[in-house]
Scaffold this active site. Structure first.
Site, short mmCIF file in Angstrom:
data_model
loop_
_atom_site.label_atom_id
_atom_site.label_comp_id
_atom_site.label_asym_id
_atom_site.label_seq_id
_atom_site.Cartn_x
_atom_site.Cartn_y
_atom_site.Cartn_z
N ASP A 36 1.01 -1.16 -0.24
CA ASP A 36 0.32 0.26 0.51
C ASP A 36 1.14 1.07 -0.17
O ASP A 36 2.08 1.05 0.53
CB ASP A 36 -1.29 0.12 0.82
N TYR A 147 -13.13 6.27 -14.80
CA TYR A 147 -13.51 4.65 -13.21
C TYR A 147 -13.89 2.94 -13.50
O TYR A 147 -12.81 2.47 -13.58
CB TYR A 147 -14.11 5.04 -12.37
N ASN A 176 -22.31 -1.11 -3.25
CA ASN A 176 -21.49 0.37 -2.51
C ASN A 176 -21.33 -0.30 -1.45
O ASN A 176 -22.50 -0.51 -0.27
CB ASN A 176 -22.62 1.34 -2.36
N ARG A 276 -27.15 16.19 -9.03
CA ARG A 276 -24.66 15.77 -8.68
C ARG A 276 -24.62 15.42 -10.55
O ARG A 276 -24.98 14.38 -10.58
CB ARG A 276 -24.15 15.07 -7.62
N1 NAD Z 1 -15.92 1.18 -1.48
C1 NAD Z 1 -16.88 0.78 -2.22
O1 NAD Z 1 -17.94 1.20 -1.45
C2 NAD Z 1 -16.12 0.34 -3.34
C3 NAD Z 1 -17.55 -0.42 -4.35
C4 NAD Z 1 -16.81 -1.00 -5.20
C5 NAD Z 1 -15.34 -0.96 -5.55
N2 NAD Z 1 -14.51 -1.06 -4.59
C6 NAD Z 1 -13.57 -1.00 -4.64
O2 NAD Z 1 -13.17 -1.75 -3.45
C7 NAD Z 1 -11.26 -1.34 -3.23
C8 NAD Z 1 -10.72 -0.64 -1.74
O3 NAD Z 1 -11.92 0.49 -2.41
P1 NAD Z 1 -12.07 1.29 -0.63
O4 NAD Z 1 -13.28 1.51 -0.05
O5 NAD Z 1 -11.14 -0.04 0.78
O6 NAD Z 1 -10.91 2.21 -0.28
P2 NAD Z 1 -9.76 2.68 0.31
O7 NAD Z 1 -9.62 4.72 -0.43
O8 NAD Z 1 -10.05 2.75 2.14
O9 NAD Z 1 -8.61 1.78 0.35
C9 NAD Z 1 -8.04 1.95 -1.03
C10 NAD Z 1 -6.87 1.98 -0.52
O10 NAD Z 1 -5.37 1.29 -1.37
C11 NAD Z 1 -4.22 2.38 -1.33
N3 NAD Z 1 -3.98 2.46 -2.60
C12 NAD Z 1 -4.66 3.67 -3.35
N4 NAD Z 1 -3.66 4.06 -4.55
C13 NAD Z 1 -2.29 3.87 -4.09
C14 NAD Z 1 -1.42 2.96 -5.02
N5 NAD Z 1 -1.48 3.87 -6.30
N6 NAD Z 1 -0.05 1.90 -4.79
C15 NAD Z 1 -0.65 1.45 -3.78
N7 NAD Z 1 -1.57 1.85 -2.48
C16 NAD Z 1 -2.64 2.66 -3.16
C17 NAD Z 1 -4.84 3.28 -0.09
O11 NAD Z 1 -3.70 3.77 0.21
C18 NAD Z 1 -5.69 2.50 0.36
O12 NAD Z 1 -5.24 2.17 1.45
C19 NAD Z 1 -11.14 -0.23 -4.84
O13 NAD Z 1 -10.27 -0.77 -5.74
C20 NAD Z 1 -12.89 -0.06 -5.53
O14 NAD Z 1 -12.51 0.68 -5.91
C21 NAD Z 1 -15.29 -0.10 -3.59
#
Ligand code: NAD
Length: 321
Positions: A36, A147, A176, A276
């Site tokens: 990370d 995205y 979500n 939005r």
């Molecule tokens: N939260 C949701 O509702 C949701 C829905 C669909 C998909 N997702 C996917 O689930 C995954 C996790 O999402 P989340 O909500 O926990 O988000 P989050 O931002 O809490 O977690 C993402 C993590 O990735 C790390 N990160 C970001 N860019 C990086 C990089 N360039 N190199 C290394 N690490 C990096 C961040 O520091 C963070 O710890 C993501 O891939 C997101 O697209 C989330």
């Protein structure tokens, strides 16, 4: 599960969902490491004793070195540029992290003989508007934002690596997601944002679905523990290559605000705002397949109750510190 060593590298494991995957994997007996860059995640979310590689997925050499060093059998790829609106403002950044960075993970997986990769894809965005019913795994993809397009592109790259190199690849399309440790400071994550406002006695803004004052957009809210469970099942090889991870239930922003306020024990002050630009009006996932494999998902009321309980415990811990 077939007998392979259970070594799981969780990219994005210091983030919201990734940190739950880490916890669930440790409880299931896996040896776990996290990669990370801490851009939105926190080091404190990674349990002590878990190997931690502070690396940006855009750094091809760093990714290679970490994968070679830890030698995982499975990679759970959660790290991403995870904001739809950032992707609209800066599609190149989104592609650099989500496509090019993702390819660094795939290349490292290929050259280090990783068995399987599980990918955090998006059911909430990949199917576009779901005007009625619920999108199942056969629904045609209609990525609308950069995205959603970058997530879809990476799914296709995974399929290419499966065909060319035999890398097992599973896409989990999340609805979500909400739950403990979600970041309320970003622009995504309405549940975390609403919880923070409610606890400060601040109003909750309902962005309209169509006209000012309506109940807001309709979404499928899935509890993070269910998402972690799906990740573990996929890591063990117990899921098909594509799985929606949601609940099949649609909830308006207003209904969400009221349900959360009830769990917090306050009467919410609700304000209305115009739609939005770019927000999908309705997004719901048919998760029949996931339910048949993983059991019934957590109900919204039960998930919100667990979230509120967690936030109260966090507050108490901060006060006593
Ligand atoms: N939260 C949701 O509702 C949701 C829905 C669909 C998909 N997702 C996917 O689930 C995954 C996790 O999402 P989340 O909500 O926990 O988000 P989050 O931002 O809490 O977690 C993402 C993590 O990735 C790390 N990160 C970001 N860019 C990086 C990089 N360039 N190199 C290394 N690490 C990096 C961040 O520091 C963070 O710890 C993501 O891939 C997101 O697209 C989330």
């Amino acid at each position: 599960m077939e007998s392979v060593d259970r070594r799981l590298l969780v990219t994005g494991g210091a983030g919201f969902i990734g940190s739950h995957v880490v916890e669930a994997a440790l409880a299931d007996g896996w040896t776990v490491a996290v990669l990370d860059d801490l851009s939105s995640g926190r080091r404190a979310h990674v349990p002590s004793g878990v190997a931690f590689y502070e690396i940006d997925v855009r750094d091809a050499g760093g990714v290679q070195a970490a994968v070679r060093d830890f030698s995982p059998t499975v990679i759970s790829h959660q790290a991403a540029q995870a904001s739809v609106s950032v992707s609209v403002r800066d599609p190149l950044l989104d592609a650099e992290i989500n496509i090019r960075g993702g390819l660094h993970i795939l290349e490292a997986a290929r050259t280090n003989k990783v068995h399987r990769i599980v990918f955090a894809s998006t059911g909430g965005a990949i199917y576009g508007e779901v005007s009625s019913g619920a999108a199942d795994e056969c629904t045609p993809e209609r990525p609308y934002s950069p995205y959603a397009t970058s997530k879809f592109a990476f799914e296709r790259y995974m399929e290419t690596y499966r065909q060319q190199y035999g890398l097992q690849a599973i896409s989990l399309r999340y609805a979500n997601v909400y739950g403990p440790r979600q970041n309320p400071h970003g622009e995504a994550g309405v549940v975390a944002i609403f919880l923070q406002h409610l606890r400060k006695g601040e109003p909750l803004q309902i962005n309209a679905r169509q006209t000012l004052g309506d109940d807001g957009c309709l979404r499928d809210y899935v509890y993070v523990a269910d998402v972690a469970r799906a990740n573990l099942a996929a890591a063990r090889g117990d899921t098909p290559a594509l799985l929606n991870v949601g609940t099949g239930q649609s909830t308006s922003t207003r209904a969400l605000a009221e349900a959360l306020a009830k769990e917090v024990g306050v009467t919410p002050i609700l304000t209305s705002a115009l739609p939005r630009p770019g927000d999908l009006k309705r997004s719901v996932l048919d998760s029949t397949l996931a339910s048949s494999l993983l059991g019934t998902p957590t109900s919204l009321d039960a998930g919100l109750r667990q979230l509120v309980l967690w936030s109260e415990l966090e507050d108490a811990a901060q006060t006593n510190f």
